[in-house]
Scaffold this motif. Sequence first.
Motif, PDB file in Angstrom:
ATOM      1  N   TYR A 139      -2.611  -1.362   1.463  1.00 37.16           N
ATOM      2  CA  TYR A 139      -2.289  -0.042   2.905  1.00 37.16           C
ATOM      3  C   TYR A 139      -3.207  -0.539   3.982  1.00 37.16           C
ATOM      4  O   TYR A 139      -4.759  -0.736   4.175  1.00 37.16           O
ATOM      5  CB  TYR A 139      -2.776   1.750   2.307  1.00 37.16           C
ATOM      6  CG  TYR A 139      -2.110   1.906   1.519  1.00 37.16           C
ATOM      7  CD1 TYR A 139      -1.016   2.775   1.676  1.00 37.16           C
ATOM      8  CD2 TYR A 139      -2.696   1.841   0.083  1.00 37.16           C
ATOM      9  CE1 TYR A 139      -0.424   3.703   0.488  1.00 37.16           C
ATOM     10  CE2 TYR A 139      -1.737   1.892  -1.040  1.00 37.16           C
ATOM     11  CZ  TYR A 139      -0.953   3.344  -1.491  1.00 37.16           C
ATOM     12  OH  TYR A 139      -0.492   3.927  -2.281  1.00 37.16           O
ATOM     13  N   GLN A 159      -4.808  10.065   4.141  1.00 40.35           N
ATOM     14  CA  GLN A 159      -5.309   9.873   2.576  1.00 40.35           C
ATOM     15  C   GLN A 159      -4.265  10.062   1.770  1.00 40.35           C
ATOM     16  O   GLN A 159      -4.701   9.325   1.121  1.00 40.35           O
ATOM     17  CB  GLN A 159      -6.889  10.050   2.535  1.00 40.35           C
ATOM     18  CG  GLN A 159      -7.417   9.397   3.507  1.00 40.35           C
ATOM     19  CD  GLN A 159      -8.577  10.603   3.992  1.00 40.35           C
ATOM     20  OE1 GLN A 159      -9.585  11.003   2.973  1.00 40.35           O
ATOM     21  NE2 GLN A 159      -8.823  11.165   5.053  1.00 40.35           N
ATOM     22  N   THR A 162      -1.755   7.565   0.207  1.00 34.90           N
ATOM     23  CA  THR A 162      -2.047   6.472  -0.945  1.00 34.90           C
ATOM     24  C   THR A 162      -2.183   6.879  -2.149  1.00 34.90           C
ATOM     25  O   THR A 162      -2.349   6.212  -2.957  1.00 34.90           O
ATOM     26  CB  THR A 162      -3.776   5.891  -0.205  1.00 34.90           C
ATOM     27  OG1 THR A 162      -4.555   7.055  -0.768  1.00 34.90           O
ATOM     28  CG2 THR A 162      -3.499   5.376   1.172  1.00 34.90           C
ATOM     29  N   VAL A 167      -3.468   2.199  -5.437  1.00 32.63           N
ATOM     30  CA  VAL A 167      -4.130   1.341  -4.071  1.00 32.63           C
ATOM     31  C   VAL A 167      -4.845  -0.735  -4.522  1.00 32.63           C
ATOM     32  O   VAL A 167      -5.338  -0.526  -5.786  1.00 32.63           O
ATOM     33  CB  VAL A 167      -5.399   2.037  -4.175  1.00 32.63           C
ATOM     34  CG1 VAL A 167      -6.312   1.213  -2.336  1.00 32.63           C
ATOM     35  CG2 VAL A 167      -4.761   3.417  -3.556  1.00 32.63           C
ATOM     36  N   VAL A 170      -7.314  -0.585   1.378  1.00 37.10           N
ATOM     37  CA  VAL A 170      -7.423  -0.038   2.321  1.00 37.10           C
ATOM     38  C   VAL A 170      -8.028  -0.405   3.405  1.00 37.10           C
ATOM     39  O   VAL A 170      -8.758  -0.883   3.364  1.00 37.10           O
ATOM     40  CB  VAL A 170      -7.373   2.103   2.222  1.00 37.10           C
ATOM     41  CG1 VAL A 170      -7.400   2.932   3.522  1.00 37.10           C
ATOM     42  CG2 VAL A 170      -7.132   1.857   0.920  1.00 37.10           C
TER      43      VAL A 170
END
Length: 380
Positions: A139, A159, A162, A167, A170
């Motif tokens: 991300y 937030q 995600t 994930v 990030v």
Amino acid sequence: MNQHLGPVTVPDSARLGAVQQLCDIADPYDHSDEALFIEAMNESNRWHAERSPFFASLWDGRPIDNVVEQPYVHANFFKMHEVLSIPRADVAVHATSSGTTGQKSQMFWDSWTHQAGQRMVARIYDHYGWIDAREPVHYLLYTNQPTPSVKLGSSMTGQFMTDFAPVQSVHYGLAHTGTGHEFDAFGCIRALQEFADSGLPVRIFGFPAFLSFTLDRMRAMGLPPLKLNERSLVLFGGGWKSNADKQISKTEMRDKITDMLGIPDGRVRDGYGSVEHSIPYLECAHHNLHVPTWSRALVRDVKTLDVLGFGEPGYLQFVSPYITSAPAQSVLMGDLAALHAPDECGCGAKTPWFEILGRAGVSRNKSCAIAAAELLKGKS
Ligand SMILES: [Zn+2]
């Protein structure tokens, strides 16, 4: 099933039964049950009139038969007043609009409003096949790196975004510096290069200006284009804000992304939303903003405020009964838009869509009214 698709319950099932029923419709683009929508609006109006003296003074108490009759609040009102229809103790989320100049809107959501809104986003994701657990993704969030004190609506969105694909990593484009946030182009370029090397899909969210600046920097440095995984996704929200003077067209922006990152045009989508009326409007594969099941959009003449037909430019009004925490069930935006019939798009979505013709306050030197007048020149 994704956590955000689960059941959500209105604060009072007896008083808000139609609101519940409307929000339980899973298809994100279905306006076929207009009677249910109107019933839900009448429940919402009664709910707010009983709890908000402000809304009680705005509404004559007569049930509406048609969405055109729905009274509205100007979005700017929320910049000057904190209005709630719930006790402060029931506030689950306090969001602030991310405008860079002038006063910011303060909005308060109870847990129903917050979760129902998130479920709408999740259903739109599901509709497009973006809830995807096949492999983890990287991300790149062009939002503020979170700090404990952050209240900005757009950062919370970052937030939440995600939660739809696992994930891998990030990276925040607006790094926390200790005293504020700063756009970090080199950090973003490094992150994108690493993402390309990994071969995993990349999801990029947030303000378009910063991705645009990142790609410009890559070009200026003579860096070769990257070939990101073709299941990568770019979703924009929040507009260009204080970078309006550097704004490029949506088409130019998508071409630049496809050229420099290899992400297909259909997987670069713009969104439109506001803290004042937090219904998610997300582009279809043809890049048009269809109105979801749980909302209606109207366009009003800038002088007379009469409701206009398809194709005519005016102020955009959003109507949705789901917001129980504040009388924001009908908001007149400062933005200029035109509404279009569903089949003018051709993507297959069965609800109307709107085209933003001008953002309120895009120019720092002119008043919104003058900017509006210029935008409308030659269009009437
Ligand atoms: Zn469409």
